[in-house]
Design a protein around this motif. Structure first.
Motif, PDB file in Angstrom:
ATOM      1  N   ALA A  24       0.829  -1.208   0.000  1.00  0.00           N
ATOM      2  CA  ALA A  24       0.000   0.000   0.000  1.00  0.00           C
ATOM      3  C   ALA A  24       0.862   1.256   0.000  1.00  0.00           C
ATOM      4  CB  ALA A  24      -0.929  -0.007   1.208  1.00  0.00           C
ATOM      5  N   ALA A  25       1.940   1.242   0.784  1.00  0.00           N
ATOM      6  CA  ALA A  25       2.821   2.410   0.864  1.00  0.00           C
ATOM      7  C   ALA A  25       3.519   2.666  -0.472  1.00  0.00           C
ATOM      8  CB  ALA A  25       3.851   2.201   1.973  1.00  0.00           C
ATOM      9  N   VAL A  26       4.051   1.614  -1.086  1.00  0.00           N
ATOM     10  CA  VAL A  26       4.748   1.771  -2.362  1.00  0.00           C
ATOM     11  C   VAL A  26       3.779   2.197  -3.459  1.00  0.00           C
ATOM     12  CG1 VAL A  26       5.971   0.524  -4.182  1.00  0.00           C
ATOM     13  CG2 VAL A  26       6.613   0.180  -1.784  1.00  0.00           C
ATOM     14  N   GLY A  27       2.589   1.587  -3.479  1.00  0.00           N
ATOM     15  CA  GLY A  27       1.601   1.947  -4.481  1.00  0.00           C
ATOM     16  C   GLY A  27       1.184   3.408  -4.388  1.00  0.00           C
ATOM     17  N   ALA A  28       0.983   3.887  -3.155  1.00  0.00           N
ATOM     18  CA  ALA A  28       0.587   5.277  -2.960  1.00  0.00           C
ATOM     19  C   ALA A  28       1.683   6.236  -3.398  1.00  0.00           C
ATOM     20  CB  ALA A  28       0.230   5.510  -1.491  1.00  0.00           C
ATOM     21  N   ALA A  29       2.941   5.883  -3.100  1.00  0.00           N
ATOM     22  CA  ALA A  29       4.060   6.748  -3.487  1.00  0.00           C
ATOM     23  C   ALA A  29       4.202   6.822  -5.005  1.00  0.00           C
ATOM     24  CB  ALA A  29       5.349   6.235  -2.855  1.00  0.00           C
ATOM     25  N   LEU A  30       4.080   5.687  -5.678  1.00  0.00           N
ATOM     26  CA  LEU A  30       4.210   5.672  -7.134  1.00  0.00           C
ATOM     27  C   LEU A  30       3.020   6.337  -7.813  1.00  0.00           C
ATOM     28  CD1 LEU A  30       5.630   2.071  -7.722  1.00  0.00           C
ATOM     29  CD2 LEU A  30       6.875   4.234  -7.762  1.00  0.00           C
ATOM     30  N   ASP A  31       1.863   6.271  -7.185  1.00  0.00           N
ATOM     31  CA  ASP A  31       0.664   6.908  -7.741  1.00  0.00           C
ATOM     32  C   ASP A  31       0.672   8.422  -7.568  1.00  0.00           C
ATOM     33  OD1 ASP A  31      -0.867   5.038  -9.054  1.00  0.00           O
ATOM     34  OD2 ASP A  31      -1.803   4.288  -7.213  1.00  0.00           O
ATOM     35  N   SER A  32       1.648   8.938  -6.825  1.00  0.00           N
ATOM     36  CA  SER A  32       1.665  10.376  -6.539  1.00  0.00           C
ATOM     37  C   SER A  32       1.961  11.212  -7.778  1.00  0.00           C
ATOM     38  CB  SER A  32       2.693  10.686  -5.448  1.00  0.00           C
ATOM     39  OG  SER A  32       4.010  10.354  -5.869  1.00  0.00           O
ATOM     40  N   ALA A  33       2.491  10.589  -8.825  1.00  0.00           N
ATOM     41  CA  ALA A  33       2.772  11.309 -10.072  1.00  0.00           C
ATOM     42  C   ALA A  33       1.613  11.111 -11.045  1.00  0.00           C
ATOM     43  CB  ALA A  33       4.065  10.798 -10.695  1.00  0.00           C
ATOM     44  N   PRO A  34       0.826  12.140 -11.358  1.00  0.00           N
ATOM     45  CA  PRO A  34      -0.294  12.001 -12.298  1.00  0.00           C
ATOM     46  C   PRO A  34       0.194  11.533 -13.666  1.00  0.00           C
ATOM     47  CG  PRO A  34      -0.402  14.094 -11.116  1.00  0.00           C
ATOM     48  CD  PRO A  34       0.935  13.502 -10.817  1.00  0.00           C
ATOM     49  N   PRO A  35      -0.521  10.598 -14.300  1.00  0.00           N
ATOM     50  CA  PRO A  35      -0.073  10.046 -15.591  1.00  0.00           C
ATOM     51  C   PRO A  35       0.181  11.105 -16.659  1.00  0.00           C
ATOM     52  CG  PRO A  35      -1.841   8.710 -14.688  1.00  0.00           C
ATOM     53  CD  PRO A  35      -1.726   9.910 -13.802  1.00  0.00           C
ATOM     54  N   HIS A  36      -0.680  12.132 -16.745  1.00  0.00           N
ATOM     55  CA  HIS A  36      -0.479  13.132 -17.794  1.00  0.00           C
ATOM     56  C   HIS A  36       0.798  13.929 -17.571  1.00  0.00           C
ATOM     57  CE1 HIS A  36      -2.567  15.472 -14.650  1.00  0.00           C
ATOM     58  NE2 HIS A  36      -2.011  16.540 -15.183  1.00  0.00           N
ATOM     59  N   GLU A  37       1.133  14.183 -16.303  1.00  0.00           N
ATOM     60  CA  GLU A  37       2.377  14.883 -16.011  1.00  0.00           C
ATOM     61  C   GLU A  37       3.573  13.986 -16.287  1.00  0.00           C
ATOM     62  OE1 GLU A  37       2.472  16.557 -12.114  1.00  0.00           O
ATOM     63  OE2 GLU A  37       0.588  17.673 -12.358  1.00  0.00           O
ATOM     64  N   LEU A  38       3.433  12.711 -15.937  1.00  0.00           N
ATOM     65  CA  LEU A  38       4.524  11.773 -16.165  1.00  0.00           C
ATOM     66  C   LEU A  38       4.771  11.595 -17.658  1.00  0.00           C
ATOM     67  CD1 LEU A  38       6.562   9.888 -14.877  1.00  0.00           C
ATOM     68  CD2 LEU A  38       4.828   8.090 -14.875  1.00  0.00           C
TER      69      LEU A  38
END
Length: 408
Positions: free
Chosen positions: A106-120
């Motif tokens: 859950a912690a890793v998923g939340a951290a990686l999800d912090s970057a919005p796909p359109h910005e990435l």
């Protein structure tokens, strides 16, 4: 009836890095779904290459557990063995079990999800253009060493908050972990620990919006040691495999007539090529591993409690019992095991980031250099000397020179 008297296959066998498809077919014929293997130093293990059997192993963590503390072979592994960096238990998501694994996931998923796909996607495009600018005026380039090798590293480095110099050092160290077998493995690991340790200390003092800062602030309460181990696991699972995914897809598109039209500007085949590679030339070939929680029979083999069970993703994807012989039809099927399966599969957020980097990276390259051609005969393309990962050593190409975009 169990049969455990087959001659083991050495993981150092050159066929792992030469004609891999033929070698996989041979193992399926000669050994069946579960193969006895010998790792460096004659360390014994089981390599699961049957699709159904591997799916079962990945789906039953109560039987085939993840923590290497369960291994029954520690007394046979010298402290100086490079396998220590592969098998030694680490306080991270990769080795966690049960509730501990759920919380870390859950912690890793939340951290990686912090970057919005359109910005990435914008970041990937800009970094891809910057790399292409470095060679687009030369008429020749090596798409492996000048492009695929660096794009995932630079993107993940941005997510971590690293500058380009730090990213290049981390990528070099991670590559050594996959390809080397001597003292340089420990040197590379020490390099990773040192750089991540310094970054963690900096984020604790001055947090930002990057992945490391998100994990530092997570309620899980990571210690520095745990967070270092977590970051190494994320980088190992994301950087090298994505590099090889891009390189292998480009090799396929440059050598297979079914995909060559893509280099005249069409993007429609990019995702098809990436999907086919996950079946035919999976970047992650072998992973260690799982450990039998108790004696169990698997495809006629008696797996003893504590035995090391290696995950043969590449060979399982080629299991003739479940595969369509037409690679194009197989590529359209997304039931491959290249991202693993079950609770310990590659996190969904990480899969999305890898696919975005690979797809965008190839599309930008096609837009910028649409007449790329392979500069050597296809049969001269060499594969990395590693049974763990599948990737080309180099991918030399020619193209019509163009002007750099600049401004990055």
């Amino acid at each position: 009836m169990t049969v455990n008297n087959a001659q083991p296959v050495r993981l150092s066998d050159v066929r792992f890095t030469t004609d891999l498809a033929a070698f996989h077919a041979w193992m399926h014929r000669e050994h069946g779904p579960v193969v006895p293997v010998l790792l460096e130093g004659d360390i014994s293990a089981w390599l699961v290459i049957g699709y159904k059997e591997l799916h079962h192993v990945l789906s039953t963590p109560s039987v085939f557990a993840r923590s290497s503390t369960r291994w029954n072979g520690w007394d046979r592994l010298p402290p100086e063995s490079p396998l220590q960096t592969v098998l030694a238990p680490m306080p991270n998501l990769l080795f966690a079990e049960g509730e501990d694994h759920r919380r870390r996931s859950a912690a890793v998923g939340a951290a990686l999800d912090s970057a919005p796909p359109h910005e990435l996607r914008t970041v990937v495009t800009r970094l891809a253009d910057r790399l292409i600018d470095e060679f687009c005026g030369d008429s020749r380039a090596d798409l492996r060493t000048q492009y695929a090798e660096w794009l995932p590293s630079l993107v993940l480095g941005r997510l971590y908050g690293f500058d380009d110099q730090e990213v290049r050092a981390l990528a070099k160290a991670m590559s050594a972990l996959f390809d080397s077998s001597g003292p340089e493995v420990f040197e590379a690991y020490t390099e990773l620990v040192g750089r991540f340790g310094a970054a963690i200390a900096a984020r604790r003092a001055a947090p930002g919006s990057d992945v490391i800062s998100h994990l530092v602030a997570d309620p899980l309460g990571y210690t520095d040691e745990e967070l270092t181990a977590e970051l190494i696991g994320i980088l190992g699972g994301g950087d090298q495999p994505t590099t090889e995914w891009i390189g292998n897809a480009l090799r396929l598109m440059l050598t297979d007539d079914r995909f060559s039209a893509s280099f005249s500007g069409a993007r429609s085949n990019v995702r098809d090529a990436l999907a086919e590679v996950l079946w035919e030339d999976s970047p992650s070939q072998i992973n260690a591993g799982r450990y039998a929680a108790h004696d169990v029979e698997l495809a006629g083999r008696l797996i003893r409690q504590g035995d090391l069970v290696m995950l043969g993703y590449g060979a399982a994807n080629r299991d003739p019992r479940v595969r369509d012989p037409d690679p194009g039809r197989a590529g359209a099927n997304h039931a491959h095991l290249s991202f693993s399966h079950g609770k310990h599969a590659c996190p969904h957020a990480a899969q999305g980031i890898a696919e975005l980097i690979a797809t965008t990276g190839i599309e930008v390259l096609l837009d910028r250099l649409p007449d790329i051609e392979l500069a050597i005969p296809p049969e001269e393309v060499r594969w990395r000397p590693s049974p763990w990962a599948r990737g080309v050593v180099s991918l030399p190409v020619t193209f019509t020179p163009s002007s750099p975009l600049g401004g990055f």
